[in-house]
Design a protein around this motif. Structure first.
Motif, PDB file in Angstrom:
ATOM      1  N   GLN A  28       0.821  -1.202   0.000  1.00  0.00           N
ATOM      2  CA  GLN A  28       0.000   0.000   0.000  1.00  0.00           C
ATOM      3  C   GLN A  28       0.858   1.256   0.000  1.00  0.00           C
ATOM      4  O   GLN A  28       0.528   2.233  -0.667  1.00  0.00           O
ATOM      5  CB  GLN A  28      -0.982   0.002   1.171  1.00  0.00           C
ATOM      6  N   ARG A  29       1.961   1.243   0.701  1.00  0.00           N
ATOM      7  CA  ARG A  29       2.860   2.410   0.695  1.00  0.00           C
ATOM      8  C   ARG A  29       3.515   2.580  -0.666  1.00  0.00           C
ATOM      9  O   ARG A  29       3.671   3.697  -1.158  1.00  0.00           O
ATOM     10  CB  ARG A  29       3.925   2.281   1.786  1.00  0.00           C
ATOM     11  N   THR A  31       2.286   1.658  -3.629  1.00  0.00           N
ATOM     12  CA  THR A  31       1.300   2.192  -4.576  1.00  0.00           C
ATOM     13  C   THR A  31       1.030   3.662  -4.288  1.00  0.00           C
ATOM     14  O   THR A  31       0.845   4.454  -5.219  1.00  0.00           O
ATOM     15  CB  THR A  31      -0.010   1.385  -4.549  1.00  0.00           C
ATOM     16  N   ALA A  32       1.053   4.051  -3.022  1.00  0.00           N
ATOM     17  CA  ALA A  32       0.852   5.461  -2.678  1.00  0.00           C
ATOM     18  C   ALA A  32       1.993   6.317  -3.216  1.00  0.00           C
ATOM     19  O   ALA A  32       1.766   7.415  -3.741  1.00  0.00           O
ATOM     20  CB  ALA A  32       0.727   5.626  -1.167  1.00  0.00           C
ATOM     21  N   SER A  52      -2.123   1.164  -9.947  1.00  0.00           N
ATOM     22  CA  SER A  52      -1.715   1.372  -8.558  1.00  0.00           C
ATOM     23  C   SER A  52      -2.902   1.753  -7.690  1.00  0.00           C
ATOM     24  O   SER A  52      -3.055   1.251  -6.570  1.00  0.00           O
ATOM     25  CB  SER A  52      -0.649   2.471  -8.468  1.00  0.00           C
ATOM     26  N   HIS A  65      -4.219  -0.488  -4.674  1.00  0.00           N
ATOM     27  CA  HIS A  65      -4.274   0.195  -3.389  1.00  0.00           C
ATOM     28  C   HIS A  65      -5.682   0.052  -2.798  1.00  0.00           C
ATOM     29  O   HIS A  65      -5.837  -0.273  -1.613  1.00  0.00           O
ATOM     30  CB  HIS A  65      -3.909   1.672  -3.595  1.00  0.00           C
TER      31      HIS A  65
END
Length: 114
Positions: free
Chosen positions: A18-19, A21-22, A66, A70
């Motif tokens: 998740q980080r 993709t962020a 992404s 996410h």
């Protein structure tokens, strides 16, 4: 060892995903803002011009992939943490996957029709 089917319990792997993709989405946002500020599109043709080269289409599609991954991680964890009946949770997972795949197809159709 018996696997517990309730709760996300994916830990570090999904946290990193998740980080990551962020970060990809943040980098794209900077690229997109630079392109928009450079071109200052005021017409539909000017907007098409931003996406005329393959690079911008590609990074935009990566942004959407992404975003969808996410979202999948977040929604999957939400379903796993708060929906206890396995059948309902599985149905929500399948529905979520179908919607996100549909959105990815829709995004690619839009991008490559420009």
């Amino acid at each position: 060892m018996k696997r517990n089917v309730v709760g996300a319990h994916y830990g570090l792997t999904t946290w990193i995903a998740q980080r990551a993709t962020a970060v990809l989405m943040a980098i794209y946002t900077v690229i997109f803002l630079v392109a928009v500020l450079a071109v200052q599109p005021g017409t539909a043709d000017a907007w098409r011009g931003i996406f005329a080269n393959g690079f911008m289409k590609f990074v935009t599609f990566l942004f959407f992939l992404s975003l969808f991954y996410h979202a999948w991680i977040g929604i999957r964890d939400l379903w796993m943490d708060y929906i206890k009946p396995t059948g309902v949770r599985l149905s929500l997972h399948v529905l979520t996957i179908a919607v996100l795949i549909g959105y990815a197809g829709w995004a690619s159709k839009i991008l490559w029709s420009l």
